[in-house]
Scaffold this active site. Structure first.
Site, short mmCIF file in Angstrom:
data_model
loop_
_atom_site.label_atom_id
_atom_site.label_comp_id
_atom_site.label_asym_id
_atom_site.label_seq_id
_atom_site.Cartn_x
_atom_site.Cartn_y
_atom_site.Cartn_z
N GLU A 265 0.86 -1.18 0.00
CA GLU A 265 0.00 0.00 0.00
C GLU A 265 0.89 1.23 0.00
O GLU A 265 1.28 1.74 1.05
CB GLU A 265 -0.92 -0.02 1.22
CG GLU A 265 -1.89 -1.21 1.21
CD GLU A 265 -2.54 -1.47 2.56
OE1 GLU A 265 -2.13 -0.84 3.54
OE2 GLU A 265 -3.45 -2.31 2.63
N GLY A 267 1.84 5.18 -1.04
CA GLY A 267 1.21 6.46 -1.32
C GLY A 267 2.23 7.55 -1.56
O GLY A 267 2.50 7.95 -2.69
N ARG A 268 2.85 8.02 -0.47
CA ARG A 268 3.81 9.11 -0.56
C ARG A 268 4.90 8.85 -1.58
O ARG A 268 5.31 9.75 -2.34
CB ARG A 268 4.44 9.31 0.83
CG ARG A 268 5.44 10.43 0.91
CD ARG A 268 6.35 10.28 2.13
NE ARG A 268 5.66 9.88 3.32
CZ ARG A 268 5.30 10.71 4.31
NH1 ARG A 268 5.59 11.99 4.22
NH2 ARG A 268 4.69 10.26 5.38
N TYR A 308 4.07 18.29 11.89
CA TYR A 308 5.14 17.32 12.19
C TYR A 308 6.51 17.97 12.35
O TYR A 308 7.49 17.26 12.50
CB TYR A 308 5.30 16.31 11.04
CG TYR A 308 4.10 15.51 10.67
CD1 TYR A 308 3.36 14.81 11.62
CD2 TYR A 308 3.71 15.39 9.34
CE1 TYR A 308 2.27 14.04 11.25
CE2 TYR A 308 2.62 14.62 8.96
CZ TYR A 308 1.90 13.95 9.93
OH TYR A 308 0.83 13.20 9.56
N CYS A 333 -3.19 32.95 10.97
CA CYS A 333 -3.11 33.54 12.30
C CYS A 333 -2.72 32.49 13.34
O CYS A 333 -3.48 32.22 14.28
CB CYS A 333 -4.44 34.19 12.64
SG CYS A 333 -4.27 35.57 13.76
N TYR A 362 0.14 14.44 1.03
CA TYR A 362 -0.30 15.12 2.24
C TYR A 362 -0.17 16.63 2.13
O TYR A 362 0.10 17.31 3.11
CB TYR A 362 0.43 14.57 3.47
CG TYR A 362 0.36 13.06 3.52
CD1 TYR A 362 -0.86 12.42 3.71
CD2 TYR A 362 1.49 12.27 3.28
CE1 TYR A 362 -0.94 11.05 3.69
CE2 TYR A 362 1.40 10.89 3.27
CZ TYR A 362 0.19 10.28 3.47
OH TYR A 362 0.09 8.90 3.46
#
Length: 384
Positions: A265, A267-268, A308, A333, A362
């Site tokens: 699996e 993704g990134r 992060y 802000c 992301y």
């Protein structure tokens, strides 16, 4: 400055926006597909990393399946034309309607993370006169050696089933008439660049697999999740991750039986380097010791640095002046709305175009409307 940005064309687009290098995405998909096929591996694209329609269109063209973690992602995958038979559905908190969506569309598999979830899937499947394929997600207690927010395979974690509860799972499976055990599933974390973590995973998978075999439950699928990282420091030098080395670890490390399949699996590692956030400089503010480059994109467009403390390479695309140091900050802000501190950039002025690199995973998918901002548009290299 990277040569991959068509500066003049980008200057005509309202900032901030996401820019996708579709040629790089295609090369990445070609590489991951070829390397996986060498070993007969099956790759599901983790749609949580990027659900942009054009990105999904290209991924679908390479025949990948989809890994989803919500019913909304399952629906997006179906709407994008992915076959239900290639959709797997993970997630610790599947609502009834989400499970029903999967059952009604005959998706390939539910990755189940608790005994209560297993019971609900069985009940909902029984109501429909169907059998649900499931893979049991197990915590292998392997340290991914990555950020603690994106480490998911340790025993004290909300994800997956701990090994001391496996007998409860097998007892439940033996009583359920509307569940079929399809596989066992693992995922130890994200942005993993030390391949030894995956070698450790293989050792644990083999041990757990043997236990299932001893219980006369031989899973057809060994799903080892994803987590392969990308090079945020130097995206131009390493635009495509080491898929060859990554898959080789599992080819050499897993003990398979008969016609078992290994599923991934990812993704990134597929979309991360293909996307950038393009933003424009609004002001240069002189502090006592610090110069601030205030740009019109912020944590609402790319939250990873705020969430992060993640590093993204930042480039001034429109200046070739001598370098100076800037804190590159956004307009939101919040004090945490910063892309980088003491960043070396060519002397920067109002109106300069800045690229925040490696934002294809992301970035867009985590965008918010905090401060009532709009979700930005996207631009694609093959349409400029």
């Amino acid at each position: 400055m990277s040569d991959s940005f068509p500066l003049q064309k980008l200057q005509n687009i309202t900032t901030p926006f996401y820019y996708y290098d579709m040629e790089l995405l295609e090369r990445t998909l070609k590489t991951v597909s070829e390397e996986a096929q060498k070993h007969g591996f099956v790759v599901h694209y983790a749609i949580k990393s990027n659900a942009n329609p054009r990105v999904l269109e290209m991924i679908r063209s390479f025949g990948l399946g989809v890994d989803c973690v919500s019913g909304f992602e399952v629906q997006r995958a179906l709407d994008a034309g992915f076959k239900a038979s290639g959709i797997v559905f993970a997630g610790v908190g599947k609502a009834d309607w989400e499970i029903e969506l999967g059952l009604d569309n005959d998706i390939a598999c539910f990755n189940v993370e608790s005994v209560p979830e297993l019971e609900i899937i069985n009940d909902l499947a029984a109501q429909r006169g169907k059998t649900a394929n499931v893979a049991i997600r197990i915590n292998p207690n392997v340290n991914a050696k990555t950020h603690h927010y994106i480490t998911t395979g340790l025993k004290e974690n909300k994800f997956g089933i701990n090994q001391w509860d496996l007998e409860k799972v097998t007892d439940a499976l033996n009583k359920m008439k509307n569940i079929k055990l399809e596989g066992i599933h693992f995922h130890i974390g994200s942005q993993i660049t030390d391949l030894s973590s995956f070698q450790d995973l293989c050792v644990r998978v083999n041990e757990i697999h043997e236990w299932f075999v001893s219980q006369h439950l031989a899973p057809r699928v060994i799903n080892v999740g994803g987590g392969l990282g990308i090079d945020y420091e130097d995206p131009d030098q390493n635009p495509i991750p080491d898929f060859e080395g990554y898959f080789k670890v599992f080819k050499e490390g897993l003990n398979l039986r008969g016609d078992q399949e290994v599923h991934f699996e990812l993704g990134r590692s597929i979309t991360g380097q293909a996307g950038s956030l393009i933003t424009k400089v609004l002001y240069i503010k002189e502090g006592v010791k610090t110069k601030f480059a205030i740009v019109d994109g912020g944590m609402t467009e790319l939250i990873r640095p705020a969430l992060y403390q993640a590093y993204h390479k930042i480039e001034n695309l429109s200046s070739a002046a001598p370098e100076e140091k800037y804190d590159v900050v956004g307009p939101i802000c919040e004090s945490s709305d910063s892309f980088g501190k003491a960043v070396s950039l060519p002397r920067t002025s109002r109106g300069d175009l800045v690229a925040v690199r490696s934002a294809g995973a992301y970035g867009e998918v985590m965008a918010s409307q905090y401060n009532l901002r709009n979700i930005p548009a996207s631009a694609y290299s093959d349409q400029l």
